[in-house]
Design an enzyme around this catalytic site. Structure first.
Site, mmCIF file in Angstrom:
data_model
loop_
_atom_site.group_PDB
_atom_site.id
_atom_site.type_symbol
_atom_site.label_atom_id
_atom_site.label_comp_id
_atom_site.label_asym_id
_atom_site.label_seq_id
_atom_site.Cartn_x
_atom_site.Cartn_y
_atom_site.Cartn_z
ATOM 1 N N GLY A 305 0.823 -1.200 0.000
ATOM 2 C CA GLY A 305 0.000 0.000 0.000
ATOM 3 C C GLY A 305 0.858 1.251 0.000
ATOM 4 O O GLY A 305 1.987 1.231 -0.519
ATOM 5 N N GLU A 306 0.334 2.326 0.551
ATOM 6 C CA GLU A 306 1.011 3.641 0.620
ATOM 7 C C GLU A 306 1.109 4.319 -0.750
ATOM 8 O O GLU A 306 1.512 5.472 -0.836
ATOM 9 C CB GLU A 306 2.443 3.544 1.179
ATOM 10 C CG GLU A 306 2.583 2.945 2.548
ATOM 11 C CD GLU A 306 4.037 2.866 3.018
ATOM 12 O OE1 GLU A 306 4.954 3.236 2.257
ATOM 13 O OE2 GLU A 306 4.256 2.422 4.158
ATOM 14 N N GLY A 307 0.802 3.576 -1.826
ATOM 15 C CA GLY A 307 1.036 4.057 -3.180
ATOM 16 C C GLY A 307 2.303 3.484 -3.796
ATOM 17 O O GLY A 307 2.686 3.861 -4.909
#
Lengths: 338, 338
Positions: A305-307
């Site tokens: 996640g987080e980008g």
């Protein structure tokens, strides 16, 4: 999507000094981005920025993850200090990072770099009651639309979806099941890597939420309010805002895909602005991408996640468009054709 | 590969602020590069450069491609003018380009930027006689070793394999069949996209070359001389030179893979320095990668060569290593663990 710009991009691809079609999926991507911008060549999608929306989840109380809820706020501090993986990847890519508190449970001190847009200190537990009121869901979507507008106004040409929220793969699975019709067992994944027992429990929690609320995919905001999350809602807004500005938005993993399903249900044309950055290990992400008709650019086994997965795809998207700007034609370079 | 550095990298990956294993294949890549460098963290693989070796092929006379042979020299000029796809991708990545004439048939004028190391003006037709003498093959390998040494000496921390040579997927298929034992029908692909008749003919040409020379994989230089190419030989040298200097080398498509098979046959440890950048559409590339035990980072349907697929993977390799340099640990960032 602008048909004339797409036709111009296709024709240009065929005249560039390379065998026709030899750039594979990058050729179609360049054509689509021409259609999105309504210009051939479309702008090179730089600079890029990742907007990381952080939120907490009432369903955390159900024990769907071994990580404590305070990690969400701790990771927000880590993003602002430059110490997370998304910071490392953004530096590598030359992209900036925008960190937005849209729903963190822990009160955060106002610090430089933090966009303070907290709608609510975490959602409610969707196994007991709706996660959000409809007004809260709308407010969080509007946060995302506002962030997209600010980023586009300052000249960002590619928006990357980022997220942080302990337990946030649980509402993502519920959203994906609601919009794709997938069974909770197909839509739910192991998130940070939970064990078999927690995984079975997590699936039953998703199922319980869907059974309780019976969310109707024809009412996307109702689904979002019933079983969604504040960062999911904000990402829905970011995607809608990017699409409205005809700026491409690069989707990260399962959280982004769940938000993209909400955005597509609200405005099907928004799919034209979406680029799938990578294939998350989360099975729900693949189910959602299939529903959207998107194939991811990368498949590297990421589940962070987080980008992060989308950020790794930024140079590829930029490269695909740069070809239309930089590469010589057979005529201009004096190269013989077959 | 240095076991202590690999253990240190594995241990560091587990302390960084992310769920253990959540970076998928990038974690193992970072561990291997620590082992290659003998240090944790290993150097960030920047700057990177792509070495594009150009050569022509006697087997072109057999009609294995519709493209005229002079395109090789025309594309060399295009590389030097900055107008090819590899130029666009290198600019996007911040990498430099090194163009080497190791075997172009057309005499090339000495121009700024061209590394003139022509061993022979194209190979002989391997359906009639060996493509190269053993001495010519060795000379071309030495060109590649020399280029690798020069690039490493000037501070390049990642070498990318590039190639240009009309008809060069035909010798690549022959090399791959010889080293992997694959049937010519499995090792041969459509190159620039030839039609069914040309494809069937191309496969029979590869088979004829193998039947004529019966190359022995235990004699890698003999195989290279019998059915190889000058750019294939130079890339073998580039890979060996990079591995000897413990600098990673990013493999592009089917030409690079065929050269990597020669390098691995000569020095099996060289595999430790190889990173597969992308999965070429050419079936021989996948057969060769399987034989080497390498999984490519990207799969985007490219079949262009020049180093384009590998160049797109450069930021991913750099990102994988940068994580070990930049990301905070749970302790240092004050983030709770599960």
């Amino acid at each position: 999507l602008d048909g004339a710009a797409m036709a111009a991009a296709r024709s240009l691809q065929d005249r560039l000094t390379k065998p026709a079609g030899s750039l594979g999926v990058l050729e179609e991507l360049s054509v689509r981005l021409a259609g999105l911008a309504g210009a051939c060549p479309p702008p090179v999608p730089q600079p890029a920025t990742v907007a990381v929306f952080a939120g907490d989840h009432g369903v955390h109380a159900q024990g769907v993850t071994p990580w404590p809820q305070e990690v969400t706020a701790q990771m927000v501090a880590n993003f602002l200090d430059g110490g997370a993986v998304i910071n490392a990847f953004a530096r590598q890519t030359g992209a900036s990072l925008t960190v937005v508190d849209v729903g963190v449970a822990t009160p955060l001190k106002p610090v430089r770099g933090l966009v303070a847009k907290n709608v609510r200190r975490g959602t409610r537990d969707f196994t007991v009651e709706p996660a959000l009121t409809r007004a809260e869901a709308v407010a969080a979507v509007e946060v995302g639309i506002g962030v997209a507008g600010d980023l586009v106004d300052r000249g960002e040409n590619l928006l990357v979806t980022g997220d942080m929220g302990i337990a946030n793969t649980t509402p993502a699975a519920a959203l994906i099941a609601a919009f794709t019709g997938a069974d909770p067992a197909e839509a739910t994944g192991r998130g940070t890597g939970v064990d078999d027992d927690t995984y079975a429990h997590k699936t039953s929690v998703v199922r319980a939420g869907l059974d309780l609320h019976r969310p109707d995919p024809a009412d996307p905001l109702g689904v979002l309010a019933a079983v969604g999350g504040l960062e999911h809602a904000a990402l829905t807004g970011l995607i809608l805002g990017a699409a409205a500005a005809r700026v491409p938005v690069l989707l990260d993993g399962v959280i982004a895909v769940s938000a993209a399903l909400v955005a597509a249900a609200l405005a099907p044309d928004a799919i034209g602005a979406m680029i799938a950055g990578h294939r998350s290990v989360e099975p729900g992400a693949s189910a959602g991408l299939r529903h959207l008709g998107l194939e991811p650019l990368l498949d590297l086994g990421l589940r962070l996640g987080e980008g992060t997965g989308a950020m790794l795809a930024v140079p590829i998207v930029a490269g695909a468009v740069r070809v239309l700007h930089d590469v010589a034609t057979f005529d201009s370079a004096g190269v013989s054709e077959k």
